[in-house]
Design an enzyme around this catalytic site. Structure first.
Site, PDB file in Angstrom:
ATOM      1  N   GLY A  18       8.922  16.677  11.288  1.00 44.98           N
ATOM      2  CA  GLY A  18       7.990  16.895  10.173  1.00 44.98           C
ATOM      3  C   GLY A  18       8.385  16.198   8.890  1.00 44.98           C
ATOM      4  N   GLY A  20      11.342  13.332   6.687  1.00 45.90           N
ATOM      5  CA  GLY A  20      12.383  12.296   6.677  1.00 45.90           C
ATOM      6  C   GLY A  20      12.266  11.262   7.786  1.00 45.90           C
ATOM      7  N   ARG A  41      11.569  24.289  12.262  1.00 44.26           N
ATOM      8  CA  ARG A  41      11.384  25.703  11.918  1.00 44.26           C
ATOM      9  C   ARG A  41      10.137  25.938  11.078  1.00 44.26           C
ATOM     10  N   ARG A  69      18.167  25.937  17.920  1.00 44.89           N
ATOM     11  CA  ARG A  69      19.266  26.831  18.306  1.00 44.89           C
ATOM     12  C   ARG A  69      18.843  27.825  19.378  1.00 44.89           C
ATOM     13  N   TYR A 149      29.791   8.364  10.983  1.00 44.73           N
ATOM     14  CA  TYR A 149      31.025   9.158  11.017  1.00 44.73           C
ATOM     15  C   TYR A 149      31.161   9.994  12.303  1.00 44.73           C
ATOM     16  N   LYS A 164      28.320  15.751  15.339  1.00 41.66           N
ATOM     17  CA  LYS A 164      27.752  14.441  15.702  1.00 41.66           C
ATOM     18  C   LYS A 164      28.668  13.732  16.709  1.00 41.66           C
ATOM     19  N   GLY A 191      23.407   4.502   8.756  1.00 41.57           N
ATOM     20  CA  GLY A 191      24.056   4.664   7.453  1.00 41.57           C
ATOM     21  C   GLY A 191      23.048   5.335   6.551  1.00 41.57           C
ATOM     22  N   PRO A 192      23.141   5.128   5.245  1.00 42.19           N
ATOM     23  CA  PRO A 192      22.249   5.854   4.344  1.00 42.19           C
ATOM     24  C   PRO A 192      20.804   5.367   4.330  1.00 42.19           C
ATOM     25  N   ARG A 201      21.145  17.235  -0.424  1.00 44.09           N
ATOM     26  CA  ARG A 201      22.356  17.928   0.034  1.00 44.09           C
ATOM     27  C   ARG A 201      23.611  17.054  -0.003  1.00 44.09           C
TER      28      ARG A 201
HETATM   29  C1  HXC Z   1      28.766  25.910   1.145  1.00 40.90           C
HETATM   30  C2  HXC Z   1      26.820  26.675   2.178  1.00 40.90           C
HETATM   31  C3  HXC Z   1      26.054  25.690   1.514  1.00 40.90           C
HETATM   32  C4  HXC Z   1      26.752  24.787   0.600  1.00 40.90           C
HETATM   33  C5  HXC Z   1      24.735  26.852   2.775  1.00 40.90           C
HETATM   34  N1  HXC Z   1      25.953  27.368   2.942  1.00 40.90           N
HETATM   35  N2  HXC Z   1      24.761  25.820   1.906  1.00 40.90           N
HETATM   36  N3  HXC Z   1      28.157  26.790   2.012  1.00 40.90           N
HETATM   37  N4  HXC Z   1      28.092  24.952   0.464  1.00 40.90           N
HETATM   38  N5  HXC Z   1      26.101  23.820  -0.043  1.00 40.90           N
HETATM   39  C6  HXC Z   1      26.329  28.507   3.771  1.00 40.90           C
HETATM   40  C7  HXC Z   1      25.589  29.769   3.376  1.00 40.90           C
HETATM   41  O1  HXC Z   1      26.200  30.409   2.248  1.00 40.90           O
HETATM   42  C8  HXC Z   1      25.699  30.606   4.663  1.00 40.90           C
HETATM   43  O2  HXC Z   1      26.981  31.152   4.832  1.00 40.90           O
HETATM   44  C9  HXC Z   1      25.563  29.534   5.753  1.00 40.90           C
HETATM   45  O3  HXC Z   1      25.913  28.294   5.135  1.00 40.90           O
HETATM   46  C10 HXC Z   1      24.147  29.443   6.291  1.00 40.90           C
HETATM   47  O4  HXC Z   1      23.289  29.192   5.183  1.00 40.90           O
HETATM   48  P1  HXC Z   1      21.747  29.575   5.236  1.00 40.90           P
HETATM   49  O5  HXC Z   1      21.122  29.063   3.976  1.00 40.90           O
HETATM   50  O6  HXC Z   1      21.569  31.013   5.591  1.00 40.90           O
HETATM   51  O7  HXC Z   1      21.283  28.745   6.533  1.00 40.90           O
HETATM   52  P2  HXC Z   1      19.876  28.225   6.968  1.00 40.90           P
HETATM   53  O8  HXC Z   1      18.772  28.877   6.187  1.00 40.90           O
HETATM   54  O9  HXC Z   1      19.858  28.291   8.449  1.00 40.90           O
HETATM   55  O10 HXC Z   1      19.897  26.675   6.469  1.00 40.90           O
HETATM   56  C11 HXC Z   1      20.670  25.709   7.157  1.00 40.90           C
HETATM   57  C12 HXC Z   1      21.271  24.683   6.195  1.00 40.90           C
HETATM   58  C13 HXC Z   1      20.213  24.069   5.255  1.00 40.90           C
HETATM   59  C14 HXC Z   1      21.961  23.630   7.057  1.00 40.90           C
HETATM   60  C15 HXC Z   1      22.332  25.370   5.343  1.00 40.90           C
HETATM   61  O11 HXC Z   1      20.798  23.102   4.397  1.00 40.90           O
HETATM   62  C16 HXC Z   1      19.102  23.416   6.048  1.00 40.90           C
HETATM   63  O12 HXC Z   1      18.112  24.065   6.400  1.00 40.90           O
HETATM   64  N6  HXC Z   1      19.198  22.098   6.358  1.00 40.90           N
HETATM   65  C17 HXC Z   1      18.239  21.348   7.176  1.00 40.90           C
HETATM   66  C18 HXC Z   1      18.009  19.950   6.685  1.00 40.90           C
HETATM   67  C19 HXC Z   1      19.233  19.111   6.397  1.00 40.90           C
HETATM   68  O13 HXC Z   1      20.345  19.627   6.231  1.00 40.90           O
HETATM   69  N7  HXC Z   1      19.019  17.806   6.312  1.00 40.90           N
HETATM   70  C20 HXC Z   1      20.087  16.839   6.019  1.00 40.90           C
HETATM   71  C21 HXC Z   1      20.453  16.074   7.218  1.00 40.90           C
HETATM   72  S1  HXC Z   1      21.311  14.630   6.744  1.00 40.90           S
HETATM   73  P3  HXC Z   1      27.398  32.643   4.353  1.00 40.90           P
HETATM   74  O14 HXC Z   1      28.742  32.875   4.943  1.00 40.90           O
HETATM   75  O15 HXC Z   1      27.424  32.571   2.857  1.00 40.90           O
HETATM   76  O16 HXC Z   1      26.327  33.574   4.868  1.00 40.90           O
HETATM   77  C22 HXC Z   1      22.526  14.273   7.824  1.00 40.90           C
HETATM   78  C23 HXC Z   1      23.141  12.878   7.804  1.00 40.90           C
HETATM   79  C24 HXC Z   1      24.090  12.596   6.780  1.00 40.90           C
HETATM   80  O17 HXC Z   1      22.854  15.043   8.639  1.00 40.90           O
HETATM   81  C25 HXC Z   1      24.548  11.161   6.659  1.00 40.90           C
HETATM   82  C26 HXC Z   1      24.107  10.523   5.362  1.00 40.90           C
HETATM   83  C27 HXC Z   1      24.652   9.167   5.133  1.00 40.90           C
HETATM   84  P1  NAP Z   2      15.714  15.876   7.050  1.00 37.28           P
HETATM   85  O1  NAP Z   2      14.400  15.337   6.578  1.00 37.28           O
HETATM   86  O2  NAP Z   2      16.279  17.042   6.332  1.00 37.28           O
HETATM   87  O3  NAP Z   2      15.575  16.164   8.592  1.00 37.28           O
HETATM   88  C1  NAP Z   2      16.166  17.213   9.274  1.00 37.28           C
HETATM   89  C2  NAP Z   2      15.102  17.908  10.092  1.00 37.28           C
HETATM   90  O4  NAP Z   2      15.722  18.856  10.951  1.00 37.28           O
HETATM   91  C3  NAP Z   2      14.088  18.676   9.235  1.00 37.28           C
HETATM   92  O5  NAP Z   2      12.778  18.288   9.608  1.00 37.28           O
HETATM   93  C4  NAP Z   2      14.322  20.137   9.595  1.00 37.28           C
HETATM   94  O6  NAP Z   2      13.079  20.852   9.607  1.00 37.28           O
HETATM   95  C5  NAP Z   2      14.912  20.007  10.991  1.00 37.28           C
HETATM   96  N1  NAP Z   2      15.738  21.148  11.333  1.00 37.28           N
HETATM   97  C6  NAP Z   2      16.812  21.644  10.659  1.00 37.28           C
HETATM   98  N2  NAP Z   2      17.301  22.724  11.273  1.00 37.28           N
HETATM   99  C7  NAP Z   2      16.531  22.905  12.376  1.00 37.28           C
HETATM  100  C8  NAP Z   2      16.549  23.863  13.427  1.00 37.28           C
HETATM  101  N3  NAP Z   2      17.439  24.850  13.451  1.00 37.28           N
HETATM  102  N4  NAP Z   2      15.617  23.756  14.414  1.00 37.28           N
HETATM  103  C9  NAP Z   2      14.706  22.739  14.391  1.00 37.28           C
HETATM  104  N5  NAP Z   2      14.646  21.826  13.421  1.00 37.28           N
HETATM  105  C10 NAP Z   2      15.546  21.911  12.431  1.00 37.28           C
HETATM  106  O7  NAP Z   2      16.831  14.741   6.989  1.00 37.28           O
HETATM  107  P2  NAP Z   2      16.882  13.240   7.569  1.00 37.28           P
HETATM  108  O8  NAP Z   2      17.711  12.486   6.610  1.00 37.28           O
HETATM  109  O9  NAP Z   2      15.536  12.774   7.933  1.00 37.28           O
HETATM  110  O10 NAP Z   2      17.758  13.441   8.890  1.00 37.28           O
HETATM  111  C11 NAP Z   2      17.239  13.142  10.186  1.00 37.28           C
HETATM  112  C12 NAP Z   2      18.355  12.786  11.129  1.00 37.28           C
HETATM  113  O11 NAP Z   2      18.991  11.594  10.701  1.00 37.28           O
HETATM  114  C13 NAP Z   2      19.459  13.829  11.224  1.00 37.28           C
HETATM  115  O12 NAP Z   2      19.939  13.911  12.545  1.00 37.28           O
HETATM  116  C14 NAP Z   2      20.535  13.274  10.335  1.00 37.28           C
HETATM  117  O13 NAP Z   2      21.809  13.752  10.658  1.00 37.28           O
HETATM  118  C15 NAP Z   2      20.376  11.794  10.642  1.00 37.28           C
HETATM  119  N6  NAP Z   2      20.941  10.912   9.628  1.00 37.28           N
HETATM  120  C16 NAP Z   2      20.339  10.739   8.436  1.00 37.28           C
HETATM  121  C17 NAP Z   2      20.873   9.860   7.517  1.00 37.28           C
HETATM  122  C18 NAP Z   2      20.219   9.596   6.201  1.00 37.28           C
HETATM  123  O14 NAP Z   2      20.773   8.841   5.416  1.00 37.28           O
HETATM  124  N7  NAP Z   2      19.066  10.163   5.922  1.00 37.28           N
HETATM  125  C19 NAP Z   2      22.069   9.188   7.823  1.00 37.28           C
HETATM  126  C20 NAP Z   2      22.676   9.399   9.051  1.00 37.28           C
HETATM  127  C21 NAP Z   2      22.096  10.252   9.957  1.00 37.28           C
HETATM  128  P3  NAP Z   2      12.950  22.440   9.280  1.00 37.28           P
HETATM  129  O15 NAP Z   2      13.676  22.665   8.007  1.00 37.28           O
HETATM  130  O16 NAP Z   2      11.460  22.653   9.237  1.00 37.28           O
HETATM  131  O17 NAP Z   2      13.557  23.151  10.449  1.00 37.28           O
END
Ligand code: HXC
Ligand code: NAP
Length: 286
Positions: A18, A20, A41, A69, A149, A164, A191-192, A201
């Protein structure tokens, strides 16, 4: 480069489709004629994306709520996709969770949350697909979105890094085991690529973004279409003999970070005369 009907008749599930990069891949697959099923979700976001893309491309995009999950929710997605499109051909494991933090500040639950989404979520969905493909003799394809990474490791994103790495190992392990069923698994290590989810984040301010750009030889971030086209290639028959591999798409970032003498980039051109003189001066001619 790709014919307009390249993916016509293929049904593709994209987790996290949905937003990114998942959304960008979905749009590209749909433009090329695929039926795409997007899951995550948040159903409202999925439905908005599905409507936007299918209106643009004219091909169906089905939005289904499922938390990676939860194995039964993933199985339900596969069942519904089969009911609607007849079969499923391709799975793109793209859903992820991540944030930056010194590891010692993390609670056990924070660590679990990321591992559960990234590693367990990926193997849950892959296992459900594999059982279906093997039972029905379908030569399925899995594409896993990892990161650079996954191979190098990285501080400050440790739960994501170890997950990963596990996903990359899963890609290679199952490529060996399931090759005999005609099932292929590959990965992309981006990469980014700016997305709202990653940037809010992981790249919290302009200074962090500048540091990031300085690390990349091409001095720019990735364009989504570049990744979407690579993904298209890896899920198409053009890559039919690629199995168990990972393709990096990062402008040269990780390899530049690893090269011992790449720090010499910071030496100015005019400083090289003195450096050369000094180095030559130390040659032992006796
Ligand atoms: C420390 C944190 C935190 C933070 C959450 N937690 N954010 N701890 N620093 N910034 C802790 C919370 O306090 C809690 O622990 C636990 O993590 C779960 O948090 P919730 O908010 O209850 O979880 P949830 O609602 O399931 O959300 C999951 C999430 C959230 C991962 C924390 O960020 C999310 O929904 N992300 C989905 C999208 C995403 O992350 N996209 C980026 C992907 S980019 P406690 O113990 O306090 O209860 C990527 C590639 C990177 O992966 C490479 C780039 C170059
Ligand atoms: P993003 O938009 O935040 O994408 C993450 C997606 O995962 C969201 O759509 C989120 O939707 C979904 N998601 C999270 N938790 C989930 C769960 N429990 N069940 C089902 N869906 C879930 O970020 P993005 O940057 O596009 O990342 C996409 C992929 O690229 C990821 O695997 C990331 O690690 C990888 N990546 C990204 C970068 C970058 O620079 N952007 C670099 C390296 C790798 P909901 O919140 O609706 O669940």
């Amino acid at each position: 480069m790709f014919k307009e009907d390249l993916l016509k008749g293929k049904t593709i599930i994209v987790t996290g489709g949905g937003t990114g990069l998942g959304k960008s891949m979905t749009e590209r697959f749909s433009e090329l004629g695929a039926n795409v099923v997007i899951t995550s979700r948040k159903l409202d976001i999925l439905e908005k994306t599905a409507e936007e893309i299918s209106k643009k491309t004219g091909f169906p995009v089905l939005a289904l709520q499922a938390d990676v999950r939860k194995p039964f929710e993933n199985e339900k997605v596969i069942e519904t996709a089969i009911e609607k499109f007849g079969k499923v051909d391709i799975l793109v494991n793209n859903a992820a969770g991540n944030f930056i933090s010194p590891t010692e500040r993390l609670s056990y639950k924070a660590f679990d949350t990321i591992v559960d989404i990234v590693l367990k979520g990926t193997y849950n969905f892959t296992l459900a697909m594999g059982k279906y493909w093997i039972k029905n003799k379908i030569p399925g394809i899995v594409l896993n979105i990892v990161t650079t990474y996954a191979s190098t490791g990285s501080g400050y994103v440790v739960p994501s890094a170890i997950s990963k790495a596990g996903v990359l190992n899963l890609t290679r392990s199952l490529a060996s085991e399931w090759g005999k069923y005609g099932i292929r698994l590959n990965a992309i290590a981006p990469g980014p690529f700016p997305t709202e989810g990653a940037w809010k984040r992981l790249v919290p301010d302009d200074a962090s973004e500048q540091k990031l750009l300085n690390r990349i030889p091409l001095k720019r971030v990735g364009n989504h279409i570049e990744l979407a086209n690579l993904a298209t290639y890896l899920i198409s028959d053009f890559s039919g003999y690629i199995n168990g591999d990972v393709i990096t798409i990062d402008g040269g970032e990780w390899i530049a970070g690893a090269g011992e003498f790449n720090w010499l980039d910071s030496v100015k051109q005019e400083e090289w005369d003195d450096i050369e003189k000094s180095v030559r001066g130390k040659n032992d001619k006796s």
